[in-house]
Design a protein around this motif. Sequence first.
Motif, PDB file in Angstrom:
ATOM      1  N   PHE A 303     -17.063 -14.719  -3.058  1.00 38.79           N
ATOM      2  CA  PHE A 303     -16.499 -13.235  -4.080  1.00 38.79           C
ATOM      3  C   PHE A 303     -15.409 -14.371  -4.778  1.00 38.79           C
ATOM      4  CE2 PHE A 303     -14.676 -12.472  -0.203  1.00 38.79           C
ATOM      5  CZ  PHE A 303     -12.981 -12.149  -1.005  1.00 38.79           C
ATOM      6  N   ALA A 304     -14.857 -13.525  -6.033  1.00 37.12           N
ATOM      7  CA  ALA A 304     -13.400 -14.157  -6.185  1.00 37.12           C
ATOM      8  C   ALA A 304     -12.410 -12.223  -6.898  1.00 37.12           C
ATOM      9  CB  ALA A 304     -12.909 -14.422  -7.384  1.00 37.12           C
ATOM     10  N   LEU A 305     -11.235 -12.710  -5.707  1.00 40.43           N
ATOM     11  CA  LEU A 305     -10.602 -11.268  -6.704  1.00 40.43           C
ATOM     12  C   LEU A 305      -9.463 -11.421  -7.102  1.00 40.43           C
ATOM     13  CD1 LEU A 305      -8.641  -9.109  -2.891  1.00 40.43           C
ATOM     14  CD2 LEU A 305      -7.627 -10.227  -5.315  1.00 40.43           C
ATOM     15  N   GLY A 306      -8.982 -10.555  -8.716  1.00 36.37           N
ATOM     16  CA  GLY A 306      -8.293 -10.527  -9.138  1.00 36.37           C
ATOM     17  C   GLY A 306      -7.135 -10.507  -8.763  1.00 36.37           C
ATOM     18  N   VAL A 307      -5.827 -11.597  -8.911  1.00 33.70           N
ATOM     19  CA  VAL A 307      -5.078 -11.156  -7.684  1.00 33.70           C
ATOM     20  C   VAL A 307      -4.029 -10.100  -8.866  1.00 33.70           C
ATOM     21  CG1 VAL A 307      -2.315 -12.470  -7.382  1.00 33.70           C
ATOM     22  CG2 VAL A 307      -4.646 -13.853  -6.726  1.00 33.70           C
ATOM     23  N   GLU A 308      -3.924 -10.385 -10.035  1.00 32.69           N
ATOM     24  CA  GLU A 308      -2.837  -9.428 -11.107  1.00 32.69           C
ATOM     25  C   GLU A 308      -3.545  -7.587 -10.805  1.00 32.69           C
ATOM     26  OE1 GLU A 308      -2.209 -13.887 -12.866  1.00 32.69           O
ATOM     27  OE2 GLU A 308      -4.218 -12.838 -11.966  1.00 32.69           O
ATOM     28  N   ARG A 309      -4.533  -7.882 -10.920  1.00 33.22           N
ATOM     29  CA  ARG A 309      -4.978  -6.079 -10.120  1.00 33.22           C
ATOM     30  C   ARG A 309      -5.153  -5.497  -9.499  1.00 33.22           C
ATOM     31  NH1 ARG A 309     -11.155  -7.183 -14.423  1.00 33.22           N
ATOM     32  NH2 ARG A 309     -10.085  -8.122 -16.119  1.00 33.22           N
ATOM     33  N   ALA A 310      -5.311  -7.192  -8.420  1.00 27.55           N
ATOM     34  CA  ALA A 310      -4.537  -6.099  -6.985  1.00 27.55           C
ATOM     35  C   ALA A 310      -3.218  -5.628  -6.705  1.00 27.55           C
ATOM     36  CB  ALA A 310      -5.620  -7.249  -5.800  1.00 27.55           C
ATOM     37  N   VAL A 311      -3.171  -6.293  -7.341  1.00 27.82           N
ATOM     38  CA  VAL A 311      -1.114  -6.543  -7.404  1.00 27.82           C
ATOM     39  C   VAL A 311      -0.533  -4.859  -8.135  1.00 27.82           C
ATOM     40  CG1 VAL A 311       1.204  -7.670  -8.454  1.00 27.82           C
ATOM     41  CG2 VAL A 311      -0.786  -9.102  -7.303  1.00 27.82           C
ATOM     42  N   ALA A 312      -1.152  -4.778  -9.902  1.00 28.04           N
ATOM     43  CA  ALA A 312      -1.086  -3.746 -10.202  1.00 28.04           C
ATOM     44  C   ALA A 312      -1.277  -2.672  -9.435  1.00 28.04           C
ATOM     45  CB  ALA A 312      -2.044  -3.840 -11.456  1.00 28.04           C
ATOM     46  N   LEU A 314      -1.132  -2.261  -6.209  1.00 33.63           N
ATOM     47  CA  LEU A 314      -0.522  -2.378  -5.085  1.00 33.63           C
ATOM     48  C   LEU A 314       1.215  -2.172  -5.814  1.00 33.63           C
ATOM     49  CD1 LEU A 314      -0.433  -5.643  -3.150  1.00 33.63           C
ATOM     50  CD2 LEU A 314      -0.246  -3.704  -2.158  1.00 33.63           C
ATOM     51  N   GLU A 315       1.779  -2.203  -7.250  1.00 33.67           N
ATOM     52  CA  GLU A 315       2.804  -1.932  -7.782  1.00 33.67           C
ATOM     53  C   GLU A 315       2.922  -0.228  -7.737  1.00 33.67           C
ATOM     54  OE1 GLU A 315       4.670  -5.362 -10.962  1.00 33.67           O
ATOM     55  OE2 GLU A 315       2.529  -4.234 -11.168  1.00 33.67           O
ATOM     56  N   GLN A 316       1.429   0.225  -7.971  1.00 31.97           N
ATOM     57  CA  GLN A 316       1.496   1.725  -8.128  1.00 31.97           C
ATOM     58  C   GLN A 316       1.715   2.688  -6.973  1.00 31.97           C
ATOM     59  OE1 GLN A 316      -2.518   2.872  -9.721  1.00 31.97           O
ATOM     60  NE2 GLN A 316      -2.240   1.542 -11.241  1.00 31.97           N
ATOM     61  N   ARG A 317       1.601   2.012  -5.696  1.00 32.83           N
ATOM     62  CA  ARG A 317       1.986   2.627  -4.699  1.00 32.83           C
ATOM     63  C   ARG A 317       3.041   2.405  -3.293  1.00 32.83           C
ATOM     64  NH1 ARG A 317      -3.466   2.044  -6.053  1.00 32.83           N
ATOM     65  NH2 ARG A 317      -4.806   2.843  -5.173  1.00 32.83           N
ATOM     66  N   ASP A 318       3.945   0.255  -4.028  1.00 34.30           N
ATOM     67  CA  ASP A 318       5.259   0.734  -3.616  1.00 34.30           C
ATOM     68  C   ASP A 318       6.118  -0.365  -4.709  1.00 34.30           C
ATOM     69  OD1 ASP A 318       4.097  -0.242  -0.332  1.00 34.30           O
ATOM     70  OD2 ASP A 318       2.291  -0.920  -1.718  1.00 34.30           O
ATOM     71  N   ASP A 319       7.270  -0.476  -3.493  1.00 33.32           N
ATOM     72  CA  ASP A 319       8.457  -0.306  -4.748  1.00 33.32           C
ATOM     73  C   ASP A 319       8.452  -1.595  -4.105  1.00 33.32           C
ATOM     74  OD1 ASP A 319      10.966  -1.111  -6.563  1.00 33.32           O
ATOM     75  OD2 ASP A 319      11.962  -0.219  -4.112  1.00 33.32           O
ATOM     76  N   PRO A 320       8.426  -2.677  -5.899  1.00 38.14           N
ATOM     77  CA  PRO A 320       8.457  -4.314  -5.450  1.00 38.14           C
ATOM     78  C   PRO A 320       9.675  -5.145  -5.898  1.00 38.14           C
ATOM     79  CG  PRO A 320       8.607  -3.655  -7.519  1.00 38.14           C
ATOM     80  CD  PRO A 320       8.493  -2.153  -7.242  1.00 38.14           C
ATOM     81  N   ALA A 321      10.842  -4.460  -5.528  1.00 36.91           N
ATOM     82  CA  ALA A 321      11.605  -4.818  -4.610  1.00 36.91           C
ATOM     83  C   ALA A 321      11.791  -5.534  -3.554  1.00 36.91           C
ATOM     84  CB  ALA A 321      12.942  -3.926  -4.371  1.00 36.91           C
ATOM     85  N   ALA A 322      12.463  -7.145  -4.422  1.00 36.39           N
ATOM     86  CA  ALA A 322      13.080  -8.151  -3.158  1.00 36.39           C
ATOM     87  C   ALA A 322      13.329  -8.122  -1.468  1.00 36.39           C
ATOM     88  CB  ALA A 322      13.413  -9.156  -3.907  1.00 36.39           C
ATOM     89  N   PRO A 323      12.987  -8.058  -1.206  1.00 28.91           N
ATOM     90  CA  PRO A 323      13.015  -8.207   0.642  1.00 28.91           C
ATOM     91  C   PRO A 323      14.841  -8.208   0.772  1.00 28.91           C
ATOM     92  CG  PRO A 323      12.273  -9.712   0.762  1.00 28.91           C
ATOM     93  CD  PRO A 323      11.466  -9.533  -0.971  1.00 28.91           C
TER      94      PRO A 323
END
Length: 420
Positions: A303-312, A314-323
């Motif tokens: 299988f192949a997972l689309g990273v940009e789509r999975a990150v999108a 995650l962005e809907q659920r998390d704050d992407p601020a740097a640690p």
Amino acid sequence: MSKNIQAIRGMHDLLPTHSPLWQRLEDGAREVLEGYGYQEIRTPLVEVTELFKRSIGEVTDIVEKEMYSFTDRNGDSLSLRPEGTASCVRAAIEHGLLAQPQRLWYRGPMFRHERPQRGRYRQFHQIGVEVFGLDGPDIDLEVILLTRRLWRALGIDGLRLEINTLGDAPERAAYRDALTAYLGRHLDQLDEDSRKRLHTNPLRILDSKDPRTQAVVADAPRLIDHLGGTSRDHFAALCAGLDEAGLDYEQNPRLVRGLDYYNRTVFEWTTDDLGAQGTVCAGGRYDGLVEQLGGRATPAVGFALGVERAVALLEQRDDPAAPSLDAYLVAVGDAAQARAIQIAEDLRDALPGMRLMCHCGGGSFKSQFKKADRSGAQLALVLGEAELAQGLIGVKPLRGTGEQETIAIRDLPKRLKRLD
């Protein structure tokens, strides 16, 4: 003045504010995959064009319209890889990896000249899995359950699993003839793309989004009615395994995937949260591809997972601020600034994994503290000329409550370890 050079359309920079979510996805995927015994493989971005023509299919949209291909100085036709499976198969054959079963995974950029839109880019990234040498439905089941565990590890929910079976090549050929005959009787009701595909890739018409074509497809012959006992048993065993694992799924007879090499099991994980580009992960079985590319007959699934789509997602659920940093080292005065770099190095030796930034460029205590606060650090380590002369350093909390304390520089690693 000359015009500023910008990134190529459909290709994007990944800025530091978004890197943490990518790192979280990549680290989570690696942890899950290694937990299943998969090993990482890395293949070149550029391959001979013939590899993709022979594997993906010359009449697919990818090969006909979307590949970035060019002739190099030796006169060879080369292409930026549009997907990862063909390269994995080529590498496995070339390096003799197929003498025993292999569980491999990869990550990296792929390239297709498509119309850019949300979730679809000209340079995009995938995390993929390829398994060679195992032909039972149990490995199909493992691959699908692995993806479920990945969603759980990442905290991504709301994805739907769709599955189908394409049967084996002779069964699919018989079905293709029946489907072509049926669709040919309704040619005037098909959209333009479907009419073009009728005699080249008719199974893709089943996946058409055109409403009139969908109405025709609704009454089309079903592939499952053309399958033999072995293919039916394989699919039934997979479904039984999914039921046993408590994984909800939908059998979608229109799910055919866009690449020519698939057979038997195909699956997709989809979502409604990303608009038109709702497929986040997709794959299936491709038992004939290794032989097609010059190797010995070898069953395979992946299988192949689309990273940009999975990150999108995650962005809907998390704050992407740097640690945030653990500490920011403030130093004022020539001697203190000269000593600060070595203190920082000693701390990194004593406390591996510590996130420590040492101020560079000079400036007053006030200006340095402003930068320390903006960095998000938990602590400021404060070194001035007077403290340095006494072998001391200040430790000042920047978040929450707490008073600044002054300790011996030699005791700093032990003090910070207690704070951690």
